[in-house]
Design an enzyme around this catalytic site. Structure first.
Site, PDB file in Angstrom:
ATOM      1  CG  ASP A 274      -1.540 -18.117  26.052  1.00 43.11           C
ATOM      2  OD1 ASP A 274      -1.170 -18.155  24.870  1.00 43.11           O
ATOM      3  OD2 ASP A 274      -2.509 -17.441  26.448  1.00 43.11           O
TER       4      ASP A 274
ATOM      5  CG  ASP B  27      -1.542 -18.352  21.406  1.00 42.84           C
ATOM      6  OD1 ASP B  27      -0.869 -17.658  20.621  1.00 42.84           O
ATOM      7  OD2 ASP B  27      -2.693 -18.039  21.755  1.00 42.84           O
TER       8      ASP B  27
ATOM      9  CG  ASP C 159      -0.215 -14.189  25.245  1.00 38.53           C
ATOM     10  OD1 ASP C 159       0.966 -13.941  24.919  1.00 38.53           O
ATOM     11  OD2 ASP C 159      -1.016 -14.786  24.508  1.00 38.53           O
TER      12      ASP C 159
ATOM     13  NE  ARG D   6       1.707 -11.933  18.281  1.00 35.51           N
ATOM     14  CZ  ARG D   6       0.546 -12.561  18.313  1.00 35.51           C
ATOM     15  NH1 ARG D   6       0.206 -13.246  19.395  1.00 35.51           N
ATOM     16  NH2 ARG D   6      -0.287 -12.504  17.294  1.00 35.51           N
TER      17      ARG D   6
END
Length: 351
Positions: free
Chosen positions: A164, A187, A191, A244
């Site tokens: 991330d 990724d 997050d 997302r």
């Protein structure tokens, strides 16, 4: 490449516009979403707003390293030393810093009470990402005493991480991620998971990235996440960041307002009974602007004053959601202003 996307028909565009104009009406007695627009948020604000500005969990808003020493990191060693220290610090980043992969897959922990801010418009973290939070544990279902908290990250470019770009987890709270540029992570870009709370993600530019914003990592994690994961996403530029934007589980309320979406496969997904307020956003060439029927249990979503242009599907709405105004005041821009206001103010070099 999105081979599944088709150009919407003229009739479909008209239908989408009509649906967008007839989205869910706010609950009786709540403030009008178009009222009091005389003072919309400034792109150069110096104080955390949204959920990061709420006094809760023993923290009076998000102040980062205010009151601590101001230091400048120009090397990897300096940067990793400063962000790990226990005391409050304002860490200024100068130039490009390469974060090593090492034993943490390139994720480097940030201690509480830190402001990490880039100098000028060229400060950059590359090759790795920032980790905010204690080690993951399914057995911990309430915030521990040493929860990581009170962190500001501003005016930095992030790219090339092997995991991330930023990961927030394990009940971390009062985090403000503002005016950054995110691209090319392996990724997630940002997050937020495992019971983290009171976070604002604002005025960032997301581009050249696939899985952008995850809020709640797993359908089986209600024990940590339900009643938490309160996050505000506002004035972000989702510039062909594929999906997302964000993808939400369990959280309520999640406030997604005044964001500019351009050329995405989907914008927002609300699942596992999450509650999202989608307000004043502008969607241009987005296959699915917002969904509640996604994967896992259905989510909830209230929508108002969103503009859809050349989108293949309408915004999906369902149920009612706790209003963000029960936590904090805010004054949005009109959705029609977003394509001008957001690209002009989002990203680095704007504060």
């Amino acid at each position: 490449m999105r081979l599944f996307r088709r150009r919407a028909s003229r009739a479909g565009l008209i239908a989408a516009a009509l649906i967008a104009s007839a989205l869910t009406i706010p609950p009786f007695g709540s403030p009008s979403p178009t009222a009091a627009l005389s003072a919309p948020p400034s792109s150069s604000a110096t104080t955390a707003d949204g959920f990061a500005g709420v006094s809760a969990l023993g923290q009076n808003g998000t102040t980062g390293g205010t009151g601590g020493s101001v230091v400048t990191a120009a090397t990897t060693a300096q940067f990793l030393d400063y962000i790990s220290r226990p005391e409050p610090l304002v860490v200024q980043v100068s130039g490009t810093i390469t974060l090593p992969t090492g034993s943490r897959d390139g994720m480097h922990p940030v201690a509480s009470d830190k402001t990490i801010v880039g100098l000028g418009s060229t400060a950059r973290l590359t090759g790795g990402g920032l980790h905010i939070g204690l080690p993951a544990s399914d057995a911990v279902t309430s915030p521990p005493a040493d929860t990581v908290h009170n962190i500001i990250i501003r005016n930095l470019s992030f790219d090339g991480a092997t995991d991330d770009l930023i990961n927030v987890q394990m009940f971390s709270h009062h985090i403000w991620i503002d005016h950054n540029d995110f691209s090319d992570g392996d990724d997630g870009a940002v997050d937020i998971k495992r019971g983290s709370d009171f976070v604002t993600v604002s005025w960032n530019h997301f581009h050249d990235h696939d899985k952008t914003l995850l809020l709640g990592h797993d359908d089986d994690n209600a024990a940590q996440d339900r009643g938490r994961l309160r996050v505000t996403y506002h004035h972000n530029y989702f510039d062909a960041s594929d999906q997302r934007n964000p993808r939400v589980r369990f959280a309520e309320p999640v406030h997604v307002y005044n964001n500019y979406y351009r050329d995405n496969s989907y914008g927002v997904a609300s699942a596992m009974d999450a509650g999202v307020v989608l307000e004043g956003n502008y969607f241009h060439s987005v296959n699915n602007p917002a969904r509640v029927d996604f994967s896992g249990d259905l989510g909830r979503l209230v929508a108002r004053d969103n503009v859809l242009v050349e989108c293949n599907h309408p915004v999906e709405t369902r149920g009612s959601v706790v209003e963000p105004r029960t936590y904090y005041p805010y004054t949005p821009h009109r959705a029609a202003e977003v394509p001008t206001v957001v690209p002009a103010g989002a990203g680095v070099g704007k504060i």
